[in-house]
Design a protein around this motif. Structure first.
Motif, PDB file in Angstrom:
ATOM      1  N   MET A  16       0.840  -1.211   0.000  1.00 26.90           N
ATOM      2  CA  MET A  16       0.000   0.000   0.000  1.00 26.90           C
ATOM      3  C   MET A  16       0.870   1.254   0.000  1.00 26.90           C
ATOM      4  O   MET A  16       0.613   2.195  -0.742  1.00 26.90           O
ATOM      5  N   ILE A  17       1.917   1.247   0.849  1.00 22.13           N
ATOM      6  CA  ILE A  17       2.787   2.427   0.918  1.00 22.13           C
ATOM      7  C   ILE A  17       3.513   2.643  -0.411  1.00 22.13           C
ATOM      8  O   ILE A  17       3.630   3.758  -0.904  1.00 22.13           O
ATOM      9  N   LEU A  18       3.950   1.527  -0.992  1.00 21.14           N
ATOM     10  CA  LEU A  18       4.648   1.647  -2.279  1.00 21.14           C
ATOM     11  C   LEU A  18       3.735   2.234  -3.346  1.00 21.14           C
ATOM     12  O   LEU A  18       4.135   3.121  -4.102  1.00 21.14           O
ATOM     13  N   ILE A  19       2.488   1.749  -3.377  1.00 24.14           N
ATOM     14  CA  ILE A  19       1.560   2.205  -4.416  1.00 24.14           C
ATOM     15  C   ILE A  19       1.086   3.631  -4.170  1.00 24.14           C
ATOM     16  O   ILE A  19       1.060   4.443  -5.079  1.00 24.14           O
ATOM     17  N   PHE A  20       0.727   3.919  -2.925  1.00 23.67           N
ATOM     18  CA  PHE A  20       0.073   5.211  -2.667  1.00 23.67           C
ATOM     19  C   PHE A  20       1.010   6.312  -2.176  1.00 23.67           C
ATOM     20  O   PHE A  20       0.614   7.456  -2.114  1.00 23.67           O
ATOM     21  N   VAL A  21       2.234   5.975  -1.802  1.00 27.03           N
ATOM     22  CA  VAL A  21       3.148   7.031  -1.354  1.00 27.03           C
ATOM     23  C   VAL A  21       4.370   7.127  -2.274  1.00 27.03           C
ATOM     24  O   VAL A  21       4.593   8.154  -2.918  1.00 27.03           O
ATOM     25  N   GLN A  27       6.579   9.216  -9.664  1.00 22.91           N
ATOM     26  CA  GLN A  27       5.863   9.647 -10.864  1.00 22.91           C
ATOM     27  C   GLN A  27       5.854  11.187 -10.968  1.00 22.91           C
ATOM     28  O   GLN A  27       6.048  11.754 -12.043  1.00 22.91           O
ATOM     29  N   ASN A  28       5.657  11.832  -9.826  1.00 25.73           N
ATOM     30  CA  ASN A  28       5.653  13.294  -9.805  1.00 25.73           C
ATOM     31  C   ASN A  28       7.016  13.834 -10.243  1.00 25.73           C
ATOM     32  O   ASN A  28       7.088  14.787 -11.015  1.00 25.73           O
TER      33      ASN A  28
END
Lengths: 291, 419
Positions: A16-21, A27-28
């Motif tokens: 979850m942290i990898l995907i959402f943080v 990407q930014n």
């Protein structure tokens, strides 16, 4: 085998942290090298041009200055004044009931929504019907009346003042909890040695809550660089960009002017500043513990 | 008997399931989430759904300023609304260039739908010879004035020239009356003044070329002259214009705190909703005075607002049906009755069906030689960004007209280089 089973407990959170943080951060960072808009499928690689544009943009320096100003004033007011309040409320100057009363009174503003408080202060600062100008008029200081949020000289200070009103009580409570953890024997020993309240505060209380003071300072500084809602609700960066901060500067570039790549580059800079502040915090806390 | 009833029920269920399965859902986005406009849209959608049982319309509403930001984001996603509000001009043109808005020219022309509209109100939705939307409400900018305050100050004329406007302001000021209320916290308000003055102070061909982000150089001296004229008005405004919202300024004007205000005709319904009776019976209006500049003095600043269809809609035919109904005659009459706006349909009302103020205002729009688009929505976002900041500074007297245009030219040069 037992050691390996921990992985199954850690894995969901890690994913979850990898995907959402972490993924959005990376990407930014990648987007910051492009010129792109949110509604157009095409994007153009511009290298470091977005970063060059940021450093050539006067509004960036105004934003940086405002964030820094916010951080400095917040550290002085919220941490400094919050500490003073905590020491007073934990001291023997006032009765127990009054202590509880003041703790709640000071803490309550931090429970309110920033948007609601922002709107409330927007009306307090209104030049025609606002409470502040009304009070100034009543007490014979009508000459000081101004458009607090519309005057470029006062606007940023008016917003900063609102935050101090809202969050000083929060920092005070954090410090209060830390003070309560200081062993009472230290104060008793100091009293036997003839220390007065001031000396006890300087030699026992403040050194005893040093870690918490550091944490509060870093929370305040990081919060200052993540500032957004207060400005968005009260001034939207105006008048003429004098109250822009990095958060609203980024939002304006990305969402008002469709410069998504430029907005991403500003986000990278905000990330770098807050990341550095966190590193400093970690370092100071570890150094304090080792000492 | 029982068996027959059972078959009938099963049949009815099957039919209704089939109908529901056939029904398409349209996403509809507008910018009026307030308690007056929202029920109107709900009623229009209800009527439309009754007439078109194969379509269900889901309404979403976002207020003015957030709408400008969110529409850009949502158009880039798969959640783009099928039918949505927009301001014609550069605000819409950029979406057209990015292929986000459906070309409705064939539907308009081939079916004769185009003949329903007052052409001057439909034309703003044209981009490079093609139509992309239809008007929902017509609008124009006029000076509204308080007759009682004019009388009190001895102003016995309605200003027709710039000099007369200044003379009226001077008389009012001497009588202790604030001549003009101006709320510029959100700088679209000043864009209406400067847009009008630019159009009147610059030759038409130059002005139109400069509005094009690919060609605009903004180097005509008329732009500085326009700002100098605006500076002449500043002493006649209320205190702290940059700290006051337009709506707050309007409330003060209605309450008799100033003699004039530059307002949109879509604000007329507010007079009958919010203003004291004394004001309702004593207001008048006049068009922006003749400045004597080289631009066409017969233009009226203002532009219609309307609705368009997303180019990515899965239901183009159904979306067109809804757009036609939403901006059509029946919904238009209801729109005026319930929210006080007029859409762009020809001969929507007779004179005796509307109040005299609205009738006069609409005639001003319909009889204007042409309409000048709002400055903020006709400019490229990055030019407007610089222009708006500079204009707020001009109101506070911390910059000069020459410096404002210097900065605008720099921004225009940067934008032009990208086209």
């Amino acid at each position: 085998m037992r050691r390996k089973s921990y992985i199954f407990f850690i894995l969901p959170a890690l994913i979850m942290i990898l995907i959402f943080v972490y993924f959005p951060i990376i990407q930014n960072f990648y987007f910051s090298f492009f010129k792109m808009s949110s509604y157009s499928p095409t994007r153009q690689f511009v290298g470091l041009n977005n970063y060059r544009m940021i450093f050539e943009d006067d509004v960036f320096y105004i934003s940086l200055r405002n964030n820094t100003l916010y951080a400095v004033i917040s550290v002085i007011c919220q941490v400094g004044f919050g500490m003073l309040l905590a020491i007073i409320l934990e001291g023997s100057f006032i009765g127990r009931k009054l202590k509880v009363f003041f703790r709640n009174v000071y803490f309550m503003p931090s429970l309110l929504s920033v948007t609601a408080v922002g709107l409330m202060f927007y009306f307090i600062y209104n030049p025609n019907i606002g409470l502040l100008n009304g009070i100034l008029e009543r007490i014979g200081l009508g000459d000081l009346k101004t458009a607090w949020l519309g005057n470029p000289k006062t606007a940023i200070y008016a917003v900063i003042a609102m935050s101090q009103w809202q969050y000083t009580g929060y920092i005070m409570v954090l410090l209060l909890v830390a003070i309560q953890k200081i062993p009472h024997e230290q104060y008793e020993a100091a009293e036997i040695d003839g220390a007065n309240s001031f000396k006890k505060a300087i030699h026992i209380t403040i050194p005893g809550i040093r870690d918490m003071i550091t944490v509060c300072t870093v929370i305040t500084v990081i919060g200052a660089f993540k500032l957004f809602t207060e400005i968005y609700v009260m001034t939207q960066g105006g008048p003429y960009n004098r109250t822009q901060v990095l958060g609203t500067f980024m939002y304006r570039a990305a969402f008002a002017y469709d410069e998504m790549g430029y907005g991403s580059a500003i986000a990278v800079i905000i990330f770098a500043i807050t990341f550095l502040a966190s590193l400093v915090q970690i370092k100071i806390v570890y150094k304090g513990r080792n000492n | 008997m029982r068996r027959g009833l059972f078959i009938l029920i099963v049949f009815a269920i099957l039919i209704s399931t089939f109908l529901v399965a056939q029904q398409v859902e349209l996403k509809f986005l507008h910018r009026w989430p307030d308690p007056i406009n929202q029920p109107f849209f709900e009623n229009v959608v209800k009527d439309f759904e009754a007439l078109n049982p194969d379509i269900k319309v889901n309404i979403q509403a976002i207020s003015n300023d957030p709408f400008k930001e969110k529409i850009k984001i949502v158009l880039g996603t798969s959640e783009a609304p099928d039918v949505f509000f927009t301001w014609p001009g550069e605000f819409t043109n950029r979406f057209i260039r990015a292929g986000r808005i459906m070309d409705i020219t064939d539907a308009l022309v081939n079916t004769g739908w185009i003949d329903d509209f007052v052409y001057s109100q439909l034309e703003p939705f044209m981009y490079e010879g093609r139509f992309y939307g239809t008007p929902y409400r017509i609008d124009g900018k006029v000076f509204m004035y308080n007759r009682l305050l004019f009388e009190k100050a001895g102003v016995d004329f309605v200003p027709e020239t710039w000099e007369e406007l200044l003379a009226a302001c001077e008389k009012l000021k001497k009588a202790g009356i604030t001549p003009i209320f101006f709320g510029n916290e959100q700088p679209w308000a000043i864009s209406h003044y400067i847009g009008t003055l630019n159009q009147k102070s610059v030759p038409e061909d130059v002005w139109l070329k400069d509005l094009d982000p690919a060609k605009g150089t903004w180097d005509h001296p008329g732009y500085v002259e326009a700002l100098k004229k605006f500076v002449q008005l500043i002493p006649y405004f209320n205190q702290f214009p940059n700290a006051i919202k337009h709506a707050e300024a309007r409330a003060n004007f209605f309450a008799g705190k100033s003699a004039m205000m530059y307002v949109e005709i879509v604000e007329i319904p507010y007079i009958y909703r919010d203003a004291p009776v004394e004001f309702q019976e004593n207001w008048g209006m006049f068009v922006f005075p003749d400045t004597g500049g080289p631009g066409n003095q017969k233009y009226l600043t203002g532009y219609p607002e309307g609705f368009v269809i997303s180019a990515d809609t899965k239901y183009p035919e159904q979306s067109l049906r809804f757009l036609k109904y939403l901006t059509g005659r029946e919904a238009g009459r209801r729109e005026f009755a319930e929210v006080g706006y007029l859409n762009g349909i020809k001969n929507l009302f007779d004179k005796d069906e509307v109040d005299p103020g609205t009738w006069d205002a609409v005639q001003l729009v319909l009889e204007a030689e042409a309409m000048a688009n709002w400055l903020d929505s006709s400019l490229h976002a990055r030019i407007w960004d610089v222009y708006s900041v500079q204009l707020q500074m001009l109101v506070d007297g911390v910059t000069t007209p020459e410096k404002v245009m210097q900065e605008v030219r720099k921004a225009a040069d940067r934008v032009r280089a990208e086209f």
